[in-house]
Design a protein around this motif. Structure first.
Motif, short mmCIF file in Angstrom:
data_model
loop_
_atom_site.label_atom_id
_atom_site.label_comp_id
_atom_site.label_asym_id
_atom_site.label_seq_id
_atom_site.Cartn_x
_atom_site.Cartn_y
_atom_site.Cartn_z
N LEU A 11 -1.92 -42.57 34.21
CA LEU A 11 -2.27 -42.47 32.80
C LEU A 11 -3.80 -42.10 32.52
O LEU A 11 -4.15 -40.90 31.78
CB LEU A 11 -1.97 -43.63 31.84
CG LEU A 11 -0.31 -43.92 31.67
CD1 LEU A 11 -0.29 -45.24 31.05
CD2 LEU A 11 0.34 -42.77 31.11
N VAL A 12 -4.64 -42.70 33.14
CA VAL A 12 -6.23 -42.58 32.96
C VAL A 12 -6.39 -41.08 33.59
O VAL A 12 -7.17 -40.50 32.87
CB VAL A 12 -6.95 -43.59 33.60
CG1 VAL A 12 -8.34 -43.37 33.61
CG2 VAL A 12 -6.70 -44.90 32.43
N SER A 13 -5.97 -41.08 34.92
CA SER A 13 -6.41 -39.82 35.77
C SER A 13 -5.69 -38.48 35.10
O SER A 13 -6.56 -37.66 34.87
CB SER A 13 -6.03 -39.86 36.98
OG SER A 13 -4.69 -39.78 37.30
N SER A 14 -4.51 -38.58 34.53
CA SER A 14 -3.70 -37.46 33.96
C SER A 14 -4.51 -36.99 32.45
O SER A 14 -4.69 -35.94 32.22
CB SER A 14 -2.42 -37.79 33.47
OG SER A 14 -1.63 -37.88 34.85
N THR A 15 -5.10 -38.24 31.83
CA THR A 15 -5.71 -38.04 30.54
C THR A 15 -6.95 -37.21 30.63
O THR A 15 -7.23 -36.29 30.03
CB THR A 15 -5.76 -39.24 29.93
OG1 THR A 15 -4.43 -39.85 29.50
CG2 THR A 15 -6.45 -39.01 28.49
N LEU A 16 -7.97 -37.99 31.86
CA LEU A 16 -9.22 -37.35 32.18
C LEU A 16 -9.03 -35.96 32.55
O LEU A 16 -9.79 -34.96 32.10
CB LEU A 16 -9.89 -38.14 33.11
CG LEU A 16 -10.32 -39.48 32.44
CD1 LEU A 16 -11.04 -40.20 33.38
CD2 LEU A 16 -11.17 -39.37 31.20
N LEU A 17 -8.21 -35.46 33.26
CA LEU A 17 -7.90 -34.16 33.77
C LEU A 17 -7.50 -33.12 32.59
O LEU A 17 -8.03 -32.21 32.66
CB LEU A 17 -6.87 -34.22 34.95
CG LEU A 17 -7.12 -34.69 36.22
CD1 LEU A 17 -6.11 -34.92 37.13
CD2 LEU A 17 -8.36 -33.68 37.20
N ILE A 18 -6.62 -33.51 32.01
CA ILE A 18 -6.23 -32.89 30.74
C ILE A 18 -7.52 -32.34 29.66
O ILE A 18 -7.77 -31.48 29.42
CB ILE A 18 -5.29 -33.33 29.74
CG1 ILE A 18 -3.91 -33.29 30.49
CG2 ILE A 18 -5.00 -32.53 28.38
CD1 ILE A 18 -2.76 -34.15 30.01
N ILE A 19 -8.26 -33.58 29.36
CA ILE A 19 -9.41 -33.42 28.55
C ILE A 19 -10.41 -32.63 29.28
O ILE A 19 -11.14 -31.81 28.44
CB ILE A 19 -9.97 -34.90 28.16
CG1 ILE A 19 -8.87 -35.45 27.30
CG2 ILE A 19 -11.18 -34.85 27.35
CD1 ILE A 19 -9.18 -37.12 26.97
N PHE A 20 -10.90 -33.06 30.37
CA PHE A 20 -12.21 -32.27 30.93
C PHE A 20 -11.83 -31.04 31.79
O PHE A 20 -12.74 -30.30 31.89
CB PHE A 20 -12.92 -33.14 31.90
CG PHE A 20 -13.42 -34.31 31.04
CD1 PHE A 20 -14.56 -34.19 29.95
CD2 PHE A 20 -12.83 -35.62 31.21
CE1 PHE A 20 -14.98 -35.17 29.45
CE2 PHE A 20 -13.39 -36.63 30.31
CZ PHE A 20 -14.42 -36.41 29.33
N THR A 21 -10.62 -30.80 32.55
CA THR A 21 -10.58 -29.45 33.27
C THR A 21 -9.62 -28.56 32.58
O THR A 21 -9.66 -27.45 32.99
CB THR A 21 -10.04 -30.03 34.65
OG1 THR A 21 -8.71 -30.87 34.56
CG2 THR A 21 -10.91 -30.90 35.37
N ARG A 22 -8.71 -29.30 31.84
CA ARG A 22 -7.67 -27.98 31.11
C ARG A 22 -8.40 -26.90 30.42
O ARG A 22 -8.42 -25.60 30.82
CB ARG A 22 -6.71 -28.47 30.40
CG ARG A 22 -5.91 -27.75 29.90
CD ARG A 22 -4.37 -28.25 29.13
NE ARG A 22 -3.36 -27.53 28.85
CZ ARG A 22 -3.13 -26.81 28.15
NH1 ARG A 22 -3.98 -26.98 26.92
NH2 ARG A 22 -2.00 -26.22 27.81
N PRO A 23 -9.51 -27.16 29.70
CA PRO A 23 -10.06 -26.17 28.73
C PRO A 23 -10.79 -25.20 29.68
O PRO A 23 -10.74 -24.04 29.50
CB PRO A 23 -11.10 -26.80 28.12
CG PRO A 23 -10.68 -28.23 27.82
CD PRO A 23 -9.88 -28.61 28.98
#
Length: 145
Positions: free
Chosen positions: A56-68
């Motif tokens: 959960l933490v890694s998926s959320t952080l990846l979405i927030i910081f790398t997706r844009p």
């Protein structure tokens, strides 16, 4: 039963990667990466709660910081439409553009309703640059002011 979470994470990695490959939407890839990290945590033998937290933490952080960043550089899901491709193009005024009224501009063989961006008149047979588009109306500026 001990290795079951490992197979669940492995299955999630595969399924989410296949979904991402089919949709190319840059959505499920972050969850696949989170599943991969949780898979490694499961290989270390850490409890299921820790595995889920890592996922959960890694998926959320990846979405927030790398997706844009990925969306910006890969330009996924964003294509210029035919209308947007007209911005910056040169057109020819076929009907005078006068203040507080519309004229007409021919661009790529099509006649468009147009207004002057700065409100100044632009005479017939003048060349204009398309600055923007509002609805079906071109906002133009005189090419040689």
């Amino acid at each position: 039963m001990e290795g079951t979470p490992i197979y669940v994470w492995l299955g999630l990695i595969i399924v989410l990667t296949i979904i991402e490959a089919a949709t190319v939407s840059l959505t499920t890839i972050w969850f696949a990466a989170g599943s991969l990290l949780a898979f490694f945590v499961a290989l270390l033998g850490l409890p299921l709660g820790v595995q889920i937290a890592v996922f959960l933490v890694s998926s959320t952080l990846l979405i927030i910081f790398t997706r844009p960043i990925a969306l910006k550089y890969l330009k996924v899901g964003r294509e210029r439409t035919n209308v947007e491709s007209l911005i910056g193009e040169t057109g020819l005024v076929v009907t005078d553009i006068v203040p507080h009224s519309t004229g007409q501009v021919k661009v790529k063989g099509q006649i468009w309703t147009a207004v002057s961006k700065n409100g100044e008149p632009i005479r017939k047979d003048s060349e204009v640059i398309i600055d923007s588009i509002e609805g079906v109306k071109l906002i133009v500026v005189h090419k040689n002011p």
